[in-house]
Scaffold this motif. Structure first.
Motif, mmCIF file in Angstrom:
data_model
loop_
_atom_site.group_PDB
_atom_site.id
_atom_site.type_symbol
_atom_site.label_atom_id
_atom_site.label_comp_id
_atom_site.label_asym_id
_atom_site.label_seq_id
_atom_site.Cartn_x
_atom_site.Cartn_y
_atom_site.Cartn_z
ATOM 1 N N ARG A 31 0.851 -1.195 0.000
ATOM 2 C CA ARG A 31 0.000 0.000 0.000
ATOM 3 C C ARG A 31 0.882 1.238 0.000
ATOM 4 N N GLN A 32 0.290 2.296 -0.531
ATOM 5 C CA GLN A 32 1.007 3.570 -0.586
ATOM 6 C C GLN A 32 0.053 4.686 -0.230
ATOM 7 N N ALA A 33 0.375 5.387 0.851
ATOM 8 C CA ALA A 33 -0.401 6.549 1.276
ATOM 9 C C ALA A 33 0.190 7.787 0.619
ATOM 10 N N PRO A 34 -0.603 8.842 0.467
ATOM 11 C CA PRO A 34 -0.088 10.070 -0.150
ATOM 12 C C PRO A 34 1.155 10.583 0.563
ATOM 13 N N GLY A 35 2.190 10.854 -0.214
ATOM 14 C CA GLY A 35 3.416 11.395 0.346
ATOM 15 C C GLY A 35 4.299 10.396 1.051
ATOM 16 N N LYS A 36 3.919 9.121 1.004
ATOM 17 C CA LYS A 36 4.715 8.093 1.686
ATOM 18 C C LYS A 36 5.205 7.051 0.694
ATOM 19 N N GLU A 37 6.210 6.298 1.105
ATOM 20 C CA GLU A 37 6.727 5.225 0.276
ATOM 21 C C GLU A 37 5.771 4.026 0.295
ATOM 22 N N ARG A 38 5.852 3.230 -0.757
ATOM 23 C CA ARG A 38 5.063 2.007 -0.822
ATOM 24 C C ARG A 38 5.602 1.022 0.217
ATOM 25 N N GLU A 39 4.699 0.420 0.978
ATOM 26 C CA GLU A 39 5.118 -0.496 2.026
ATOM 27 C C GLU A 39 4.425 -1.840 1.875
ATOM 28 N N THR A 66 -5.528 3.743 5.119
ATOM 29 C CA THR A 66 -5.864 4.412 3.863
ATOM 30 C C THR A 66 -4.677 4.452 2.912
ATOM 31 N N GLY A 67 -4.946 4.179 1.640
ATOM 32 C CA GLY A 67 -3.915 4.236 0.624
ATOM 33 C C GLY A 67 -4.341 3.493 -0.618
ATOM 34 N N VAL A 68 -3.470 3.505 -1.609
ATOM 35 C CA VAL A 68 -3.670 2.683 -2.795
ATOM 36 C C VAL A 68 -3.027 1.328 -2.522
ATOM 37 N N TYR A 69 -3.799 0.280 -2.711
ATOM 38 C CA TYR A 69 -3.334 -1.071 -2.450
ATOM 39 C C TYR A 69 -2.990 -1.758 -3.774
ATOM 40 N N GLN A 90 -7.964 1.886 -4.639
ATOM 41 C CA GLN A 90 -7.965 2.850 -3.533
ATOM 42 C C GLN A 90 -8.786 2.328 -2.365
ATOM 43 N N VAL A 91 -8.204 2.425 -1.183
ATOM 44 C CA VAL A 91 -8.907 2.126 0.065
ATOM 45 C C VAL A 91 -8.876 3.388 0.920
#
Length: 123
Positions: free
Chosen positions: A38-46, A90-93, A118-119
């Motif tokens: 998942r990737q939240a706005p402004g954050k790295e994909r985890e 929350t983020g794009v999964y 998107q979640v």
């Protein structure tokens, strides 16, 4: 060429549940490790979780006890059941496939990626 398509995202209230699906085409998913990221706005994909060809699973500490992965090889689909959702989920999964059947949560371990779903967890 293996292709992955995610579905099942949406808007849910805190404490709610969603089930994400990752459908494969081109090759059977049965022989791959499949990971969810998942990737939240402004954050790295985890990395969130993964399941090996032998159905071993691994989860990030932040989702242990709340998220569960499973496979349906007949449908060439991998699922991520997400319960007790929090706003920080929350983020794009994205789902991804690793042809070497590792059990890792690092993005560089995965060869194939879907386009994401998107979640959003919000009241």
């Amino acid at each position: 060429q293996l292709q992955l398509v995610e579905s099942g995202g949406g808007l849910v209230q805190p404490g709610g549940s969603l089930r994400l699906s990752c459908i494969g085409s081109g090759y059977t998913l049965e022989y791959y490790t499949i990971g969810w990221f998942r990737q939240a706005p402004g954050k790295e994909r985890e990395g969130v979780s993964c399941i090996s060809a032998g159905e071993r699973t691994k989860y990030a500490d932040s989702v242990k006890g709340r998220f569960t992965m499973s496979r349906d090889n007949a449908k060439n689909t991998v699922y991520l059941q997400m319960n007790s959702l929090k706003p920080e989920d929350t983020g794009v999964y994205y789902c991804a496939a690793d042809s070497l059947d590792n059990l890792g949560l690092k993005t560089y371990e995965y060869n194939y990626w879907g386009q994401g779903t998107q979640v959003t967890v919000s009241s």
